[in-house]
Write a protein that holds these residues in place. Structure first.
Motif, PDB file in Angstrom:
ATOM      1  N   GLU A 106       0.606   6.123 -15.512  1.00  0.00           N
ATOM      2  CA  GLU A 106       0.565   5.179 -16.637  1.00  0.00           C
ATOM      3  C   GLU A 106       0.771   5.878 -17.974  1.00  0.00           C
ATOM      4  O   GLU A 106       1.307   5.299 -18.904  1.00  0.00           O
ATOM      5  CB  GLU A 106      -0.771   4.422 -16.639  1.00  0.00           C
ATOM      6  CG  GLU A 106      -1.029   3.626 -15.363  1.00  0.00           C
ATOM      7  CD  GLU A 106      -0.001   2.521 -15.138  1.00  0.00           C
ATOM      8  OE1 GLU A 106       0.775   2.202 -16.063  1.00  0.00           O
ATOM      9  OE2 GLU A 106       0.032   1.969 -14.016  1.00  0.00           O
ATOM     10  N   TYR A 163       1.390   6.954  -3.156  1.00  0.00           N
ATOM     11  CA  TYR A 163       1.820   7.377  -4.489  1.00  0.00           C
ATOM     12  C   TYR A 163       1.220   6.431  -5.524  1.00  0.00           C
ATOM     13  O   TYR A 163       1.281   5.210  -5.387  1.00  0.00           O
ATOM     14  CB  TYR A 163       3.345   7.360  -4.590  1.00  0.00           C
ATOM     15  CG  TYR A 163       4.008   8.216  -3.547  1.00  0.00           C
ATOM     16  CD1 TYR A 163       4.154   9.586  -3.718  1.00  0.00           C
ATOM     17  CD2 TYR A 163       4.459   7.652  -2.351  1.00  0.00           C
ATOM     18  CE1 TYR A 163       4.747  10.380  -2.740  1.00  0.00           C
ATOM     19  CE2 TYR A 163       5.057   8.433  -1.369  1.00  0.00           C
ATOM     20  CZ  TYR A 163       5.193   9.788  -1.565  1.00  0.00           C
ATOM     21  OH  TYR A 163       5.781  10.562  -0.599  1.00  0.00           O
ATOM     22  N   SER A 164       0.626   7.010  -6.560  1.00  0.00           N
ATOM     23  CA  SER A 164       0.003   6.183  -7.594  1.00  0.00           C
ATOM     24  C   SER A 164       0.891   6.123  -8.832  1.00  0.00           C
ATOM     25  O   SER A 164       1.668   7.046  -9.117  1.00  0.00           O
ATOM     26  CB  SER A 164      -1.379   6.744  -7.963  1.00  0.00           C
ATOM     27  OG  SER A 164      -1.264   8.080  -8.415  1.00  0.00           O
ATOM     28  N   ARG A 165       0.764   5.044  -9.550  1.00  0.00           N
ATOM     29  CA  ARG A 165       1.551   4.850 -10.770  1.00  0.00           C
ATOM     30  C   ARG A 165       1.057   5.798 -11.863  1.00  0.00           C
ATOM     31  O   ARG A 165      -0.141   5.996 -12.047  1.00  0.00           O
ATOM     32  CB  ARG A 165       1.421   3.406 -11.261  1.00  0.00           C
ATOM     33  CG  ARG A 165       2.087   2.398 -10.337  1.00  0.00           C
ATOM     34  CD  ARG A 165       1.739   0.973 -10.745  1.00  0.00           C
ATOM     35  NE  ARG A 165       2.214   0.677 -12.102  1.00  0.00           N
ATOM     36  CZ  ARG A 165       3.439   0.236 -12.395  1.00  0.00           C
ATOM     37  NH1 ARG A 165       4.316   0.056 -11.411  1.00  0.00           N
ATOM     38  NH2 ARG A 165       3.797  -0.024 -13.638  1.00  0.00           N
ATOM     39  N   SER A 185       0.837  -1.194   0.000  1.00  0.00           N
ATOM     40  CA  SER A 185       0.000   0.000   0.000  1.00  0.00           C
ATOM     41  C   SER A 185       0.871   1.242   0.000  1.00  0.00           C
ATOM     42  O   SER A 185       1.880   1.311   0.693  1.00  0.00           O
ATOM     43  CB  SER A 185      -0.893  -0.014   1.239  1.00  0.00           C
ATOM     44  OG  SER A 185      -1.671   1.150   1.308  1.00  0.00           O
ATOM     45  N   THR A 186       0.475   2.238  -0.789  1.00  0.00           N
ATOM     46  CA  THR A 186       1.261   3.462  -0.887  1.00  0.00           C
ATOM     47  C   THR A 186       0.360   4.630  -1.233  1.00  0.00           C
ATOM     48  O   THR A 186      -0.700   4.462  -1.841  1.00  0.00           O
ATOM     49  CB  THR A 186       2.357   3.321  -1.963  1.00  0.00           C
ATOM     50  OG1 THR A 186       3.057   4.556  -2.098  1.00  0.00           O
ATOM     51  CG2 THR A 186       1.758   2.923  -3.299  1.00  0.00           C
ATOM     52  N   ARG A 207       7.493   3.256  -7.500  1.00  0.00           N
ATOM     53  CA  ARG A 207       6.087   3.386  -7.094  1.00  0.00           C
ATOM     54  C   ARG A 207       5.303   4.227  -8.097  1.00  0.00           C
ATOM     55  O   ARG A 207       4.126   3.958  -8.369  1.00  0.00           O
ATOM     56  CB  ARG A 207       5.989   4.029  -5.714  1.00  0.00           C
ATOM     57  CG  ARG A 207       6.472   3.155  -4.571  1.00  0.00           C
ATOM     58  CD  ARG A 207       6.144   3.815  -3.237  1.00  0.00           C
ATOM     59  NE  ARG A 207       6.737   3.112  -2.112  1.00  0.00           N
ATOM     60  CZ  ARG A 207       6.536   3.431  -0.839  1.00  0.00           C
ATOM     61  NH1 ARG A 207       5.755   4.465  -0.545  1.00  0.00           N
ATOM     62  NH2 ARG A 207       7.108   2.755   0.131  1.00  0.00           N
ATOM     63  N   GLN A 218       1.278  15.285  -8.975  1.00  0.00           N
ATOM     64  CA  GLN A 218       0.844  14.305  -7.979  1.00  0.00           C
ATOM     65  C   GLN A 218       1.345  14.664  -6.585  1.00  0.00           C
ATOM     66  O   GLN A 218       0.584  14.612  -5.611  1.00  0.00           O
ATOM     67  CB  GLN A 218       1.327  12.899  -8.349  1.00  0.00           C
ATOM     68  CG  GLN A 218       0.806  11.847  -7.375  1.00  0.00           C
ATOM     69  CD  GLN A 218       1.174  10.432  -7.748  1.00  0.00           C
ATOM     70  OE1 GLN A 218       1.380   9.597  -6.874  1.00  0.00           O
ATOM     71  NE2 GLN A 218       1.259  10.145  -9.054  1.00  0.00           N
TER      72      GLN A 218
END
Length: 279
Positions: free
Chosen positions: A9, A5-7, A2-3, A45, A20
């Motif tokens: 894409e 920070y999102s990828r 779990s983080t 991440r 972000q």
């Protein structure tokens, strides 16, 4: 894993990384002093190359949102800052009316925050508040006074976060920095008042329940009632502190007078001649 920070894409650019991290700071997810993961880990991440990440972090540092510490990684800068300069803080602390004005401000702004939180709090928000209240209850039950006082500020921070308003969130954070620093009144002294710890726990619990149950009117009332109690308690604590100061001075004066009297009696006894027998 779990983080927060999102990828990324699509459009994996430094600007996308900047946006972000900016959002995480603005939304209060990343706070002053929080340390970002290491470069390799953060790049993985967010699904960007390390050169892109470096460019983004450099841009954020240039705008004062991040700071690099030699050997200590990259941290969120003190974006909230001080509401008042040190000379103004000292001036405020020396004028009792400032405390009344501060509590008046808190009463109004926290009422708004609690009302908005009751309307907007997500299940994750409610879980966070529930955890804080549980820890507050544990600290209360175990007489962990220092922790109980710390959790008090944490709870109010969390209510502000549950309101989901950027400006309100950061305004409250700045406000609570003054509270944590004890600029306006001594929270520890309030907690020392008879029955205060029980009353404050009940008030915080009432605010939590109203937010959990989605009752804006009850949340506003519970928040107003809480600050009204703090206003009354802070005034009482100030009076009690003044009484203790005066009583201490009186006691010290009496002890000094008693000591002086004892010394005088000793000197008189030493100089008094014994009576002669006969005439």
């Amino acid at each position: 894993m779990s983080t927060i920070y999102s990828r990324i894409e699509q459009g994996r650019t430094a600007d996308a990384v900047v946006r972000q991290i900016e959002a995480l700071i603005l939304e209060g997810v990343l706070r002053d002093g929080d340390r970002l993961p290491g470069e390799r880990e953060l790049a993985a991440r967010m699904n960007v190359s390390r050169p892109i990440l470096r460019d983004a972090l450099k841009a954020l540092e240039g705008r004062g949102l991040l700071v690099s510490r030699q050997g200590g990684g990259t941290h969120v800068a003190d974006v909230v800052g001080e509401v008042f300069t040190e000379p103004m803080r000292a001036l405020i602390a020396s004028h009792p009316k400032a405390t009344a004005d501060y509590l008046e401000y808190r009463r109004e702004i926290e009422a708004v925050a609690a009302e908005m939180a009751a309307r907007r709090a997500t299940e994750a928000d409610k879980a966070l508040l529930a955890d804080i209240i549980q820890r507050m209850e544990h600290a209360h039950a175990t007489a962990d006074f220092a922790t109980e006082v710390e959790i008090d500020v944490e709870f109010h921070h969390a209510v502000g976060e549950c309101a989901h308003n950027f400006v309100l969130l950061h305004t409250l954070r700045s406000c609570y920095r003054l509270l944590a620093d004890g600029v306006f009144y001594n929270r520890a002294r309030i907690y020392d008042l008879p029955g205060a710890r029980e009353a404050l726990l009940a008030q915080h619990s009432a605010i939590f329940r109203a937010i959990r149950d989605g009752d804006p009117a009850a949340a506003r009332k519970a928040s107003v009632d809480h600050i009204a109690y703090v206003e009354k308690a802070s005034a009482q604590a100030e009076r009690t502190g003044e009484w203790e100061r005066v009583a201490g001075l009186r006691l010290r004066q009496r002890m000094e007078k008693n000591t002086q009297s004892a010394r005088s009696r000793g000197r008189l006894a030493g100089t008094k001649r014994p009576a002669q027998a006969g005439s």
